[in-house]
Motif scaffolding. Structure first.
Motif, PDB file in Angstrom:
ATOM      1  N   LEU A 117      30.828   0.476  25.956  1.00  0.00           N
ATOM      2  CA  LEU A 117      32.039  -0.206  25.514  1.00  0.00           C
ATOM      3  C   LEU A 117      33.180   0.077  26.492  1.00  0.00           C
ATOM      4  CD1 LEU A 117      33.707  -1.874  23.563  1.00  0.00           C
ATOM      5  CD2 LEU A 117      34.056   0.211  22.199  1.00  0.00           C
ATOM      6  N   ALA A 118      33.279   1.296  26.974  1.00  0.00           N
ATOM      7  CA  ALA A 118      34.327   1.645  27.942  1.00  0.00           C
ATOM      8  C   ALA A 118      34.211   0.767  29.184  1.00  0.00           C
ATOM      9  CB  ALA A 118      34.242   3.123  28.312  1.00  0.00           C
ATOM     10  N   ALA A 119      33.013   0.597  29.686  1.00  0.00           N
ATOM     11  CA  ALA A 119      32.797  -0.258  30.866  1.00  0.00           C
ATOM     12  C   ALA A 119      33.185  -1.701  30.560  1.00  0.00           C
ATOM     13  CB  ALA A 119      31.347  -0.168  31.318  1.00  0.00           C
ATOM     14  N   ASP A 120      32.825  -2.193  29.388  1.00  0.00           N
ATOM     15  CA  ASP A 120      33.191  -3.558  28.997  1.00  0.00           C
ATOM     16  C   ASP A 120      34.708  -3.718  28.922  1.00  0.00           C
ATOM     17  OD1 ASP A 120      30.595  -4.443  28.871  1.00  0.00           O
ATOM     18  OD2 ASP A 120      30.435  -4.227  26.690  1.00  0.00           O
ATOM     19  N   LEU A 121      35.381  -2.727  28.347  1.00  0.00           N
ATOM     20  CA  LEU A 121      36.834  -2.808  28.201  1.00  0.00           C
ATOM     21  C   LEU A 121      37.547  -2.780  29.551  1.00  0.00           C
ATOM     22  CD1 LEU A 121      37.392  -0.511  25.103  1.00  0.00           C
ATOM     23  CD2 LEU A 121      37.512  -3.011  25.190  1.00  0.00           C
ATOM     24  N   MET A 122      36.972  -2.090  30.530  1.00  0.00           N
ATOM     25  CA  MET A 122      37.570  -2.026  31.870  1.00  0.00           C
ATOM     26  C   MET A 122      37.337  -3.309  32.663  1.00  0.00           C
ATOM     27  SD  MET A 122      39.083   0.720  32.175  1.00  0.00           S
ATOM     28  CE  MET A 122      39.132   2.466  32.192  1.00  0.00           C
ATOM     29  N   SER A 123      36.347  -4.101  32.249  1.00  0.00           N
ATOM     30  CA  SER A 123      35.961  -5.299  32.998  1.00  0.00           C
ATOM     31  C   SER A 123      37.020  -6.398  32.896  1.00  0.00           C
ATOM     32  CB  SER A 123      34.628  -5.831  32.477  1.00  0.00           C
ATOM     33  OG  SER A 123      34.815  -6.472  31.227  1.00  0.00           O
TER      34      SER A 123
ATOM     35  N   SER B  76      34.936  -2.208  13.127  1.00  0.00           N
ATOM     36  CA  SER B  76      35.893  -2.234  14.233  1.00  0.00           C
ATOM     37  C   SER B  76      35.684  -1.024  15.127  1.00  0.00           C
ATOM     38  CB  SER B  76      37.323  -2.211  13.699  1.00  0.00           C
ATOM     39  OG  SER B  76      37.616  -3.387  13.006  1.00  0.00           O
ATOM     40  N   PHE B  77      35.804  -1.252  16.419  1.00  0.00           N
ATOM     41  CA  PHE B  77      35.841  -0.143  17.365  1.00  0.00           C
ATOM     42  C   PHE B  77      37.294   0.284  17.482  1.00  0.00           C
ATOM     43  CE2 PHE B  77      32.119  -2.551  18.844  1.00  0.00           C
ATOM     44  CZ  PHE B  77      31.177  -1.537  18.865  1.00  0.00           C
ATOM     45  N   ARG B  78      37.556   1.568  17.383  1.00  0.00           N
ATOM     46  CA  ARG B  78      38.914   2.091  17.495  1.00  0.00           C
ATOM     47  C   ARG B  78      39.001   2.981  18.727  1.00  0.00           C
ATOM     48  NH1 ARG B  78      40.187   0.212  12.869  1.00  0.00           N
ATOM     49  NH2 ARG B  78      39.336   0.700  10.862  1.00  0.00           N
TER      50      ARG B  78
ATOM     51  N   GLU C  85      48.094   3.876  30.880  1.00  0.00           N
ATOM     52  CA  GLU C  85      47.158   3.739  31.995  1.00  0.00           C
ATOM     53  C   GLU C  85      45.808   3.288  31.427  1.00  0.00           C
ATOM     54  OE1 GLU C  85      47.860   4.091  35.228  1.00  0.00           O
ATOM     55  OE2 GLU C  85      49.933   4.478  34.644  1.00  0.00           O
ATOM     56  N   VAL C  86      45.340   2.132  31.849  1.00  0.00           N
ATOM     57  CA  VAL C  86      44.094   1.572  31.326  1.00  0.00           C
ATOM     58  C   VAL C  86      42.922   2.522  31.557  1.00  0.00           C
ATOM     59  CG1 VAL C  86      42.457  -0.337  31.490  1.00  0.00           C
ATOM     60  CG2 VAL C  86      44.911  -0.791  31.534  1.00  0.00           C
ATOM     61  N   ALA C  87      42.880   3.181  32.698  1.00  0.00           N
ATOM     62  CA  ALA C  87      41.772   4.085  33.021  1.00  0.00           C
ATOM     63  C   ALA C  87      41.709   5.293  32.093  1.00  0.00           C
ATOM     64  CB  ALA C  87      41.879   4.552  34.464  1.00  0.00           C
ATOM     65  N   SER C  88      42.767   5.544  31.331  1.00  0.00           N
ATOM     66  CA  SER C  88      42.775   6.700  30.436  1.00  0.00           C
ATOM     67  C   SER C  88      42.245   6.380  29.042  1.00  0.00           C
ATOM     68  CB  SER C  88      44.195   7.270  30.320  1.00  0.00           C
ATOM     69  OG  SER C  88      45.021   6.431  29.528  1.00  0.00           O
ATOM     70  N   ILE C  89      41.602   5.229  28.905  1.00  0.00           N
ATOM     71  CA  ILE C  89      41.077   4.823  27.601  1.00  0.00           C
ATOM     72  C   ILE C  89      40.077   5.855  27.086  1.00  0.00           C
ATOM     73  CG2 ILE C  89      39.139   3.443  28.436  1.00  0.00           C
ATOM     74  CD1 ILE C  89      39.951   1.355  26.336  1.00  0.00           C
ATOM     75  N   ASP C  90      40.168   6.164  25.814  1.00  0.00           N
ATOM     76  CA  ASP C  90      39.290   7.142  25.176  1.00  0.00           C
ATOM     77  C   ASP C  90      38.359   6.396  24.220  1.00  0.00           C
ATOM     78  OD1 ASP C  90      38.137   9.459  24.197  1.00  0.00           O
ATOM     79  OD2 ASP C  90      39.745   9.819  22.757  1.00  0.00           O
ATOM     80  N   VAL C  91      37.100   6.215  24.652  1.00  0.00           N
ATOM     81  CA  VAL C  91      36.110   5.476  23.874  1.00  0.00           C
ATOM     82  C   VAL C  91      34.859   6.332  23.763  1.00  0.00           C
ATOM     83  CG1 VAL C  91      34.753   3.353  23.758  1.00  0.00           C
ATOM     84  CG2 VAL C  91      37.010   3.304  24.773  1.00  0.00           C
ATOM     85  N   LYS C  92      34.255   6.351  22.588  1.00  0.00           N
ATOM     86  CA  LYS C  92      33.064   7.178  22.366  1.00  0.00           C
ATOM     87  C   LYS C  92      31.798   6.580  22.965  1.00  0.00           C
ATOM     88  CE  LYS C  92      34.979   9.310  18.332  1.00  0.00           C
ATOM     89  NZ  LYS C  92      35.422   9.041  17.029  1.00  0.00           N
ATOM     90  N   ASP C  93      31.806   5.292  23.224  1.00  0.00           N
ATOM     91  CA  ASP C  93      30.634   4.599  23.750  1.00  0.00           C
ATOM     92  C   ASP C  93      30.895   4.205  25.208  1.00  0.00           C
ATOM     93  OD1 ASP C  93      28.897   2.444  24.537  1.00  0.00           O
ATOM     94  OD2 ASP C  93      28.451   2.067  22.433  1.00  0.00           O
ATOM     95  N   GLU C  94      30.124   4.769  26.137  1.00  0.00           N
ATOM     96  CA  GLU C  94      30.338   4.502  27.564  1.00  0.00           C
ATOM     97  C   GLU C  94      30.151   3.027  27.913  1.00  0.00           C
ATOM     98  OE1 GLU C  94      28.265   7.088  30.238  1.00  0.00           O
ATOM     99  OE2 GLU C  94      28.757   8.853  29.035  1.00  0.00           O
TER     100      GLU C  94
END
Length: 97
Positions: free
Chosen positions: A66-72, A33-35, A55-64
């Motif tokens: 994955l961060a882009a995918d989550l914002m999509s 799981s990604f946390r 705030e969605v833009a404040s997501i803290d993810v170690k993989d850039e």
């Protein structure tokens, strides 16, 4: 000696600062799981009803990537939904803490 009932513990209005607040999530993927969490969030408790926002833009993810995918638009669709909100109708206190 004063006695505080469960209802009394939830009475009134409370604003939670970032020190006491964590909004986390996980996404299951194959065998792991990604946390992650949101760094910018607010929450209030008013007469036993919890509500808040992240705030969605404040997501803290170690993989850039994955961060882009989550914002999509496939996931959070941050361009159209920059904030996630939540509210409760009921809270249950489990234990003394």
């Amino acid at each position: 000696m004063s006695v505080v009932s469960r209802h009394d513990r939830l009475a009134g209005a409370w604003d939670f600062s970032a020190v006491y607040l964590a909004i986390t999530f996980s996404i299951g993927y194959v065998v792991a799981s990604f946390r992650s969490s949101f760094e910018e969030a607010t929450a209030t408790l008013v007469d036993g009803k919890l509500s808040g926002a992240a705030e969605v833009a404040s997501i803290d993810v170690k993989d850039e990537n994955l961060a882009a995918d989550l914002m999509s638009a496939e996931f959070f669709d941050a361009d159209n939904h920059p904030e996630i909100t939540f509210s409760s109708d009921e809270l249950t206190i489990n234990g003394d803490d």
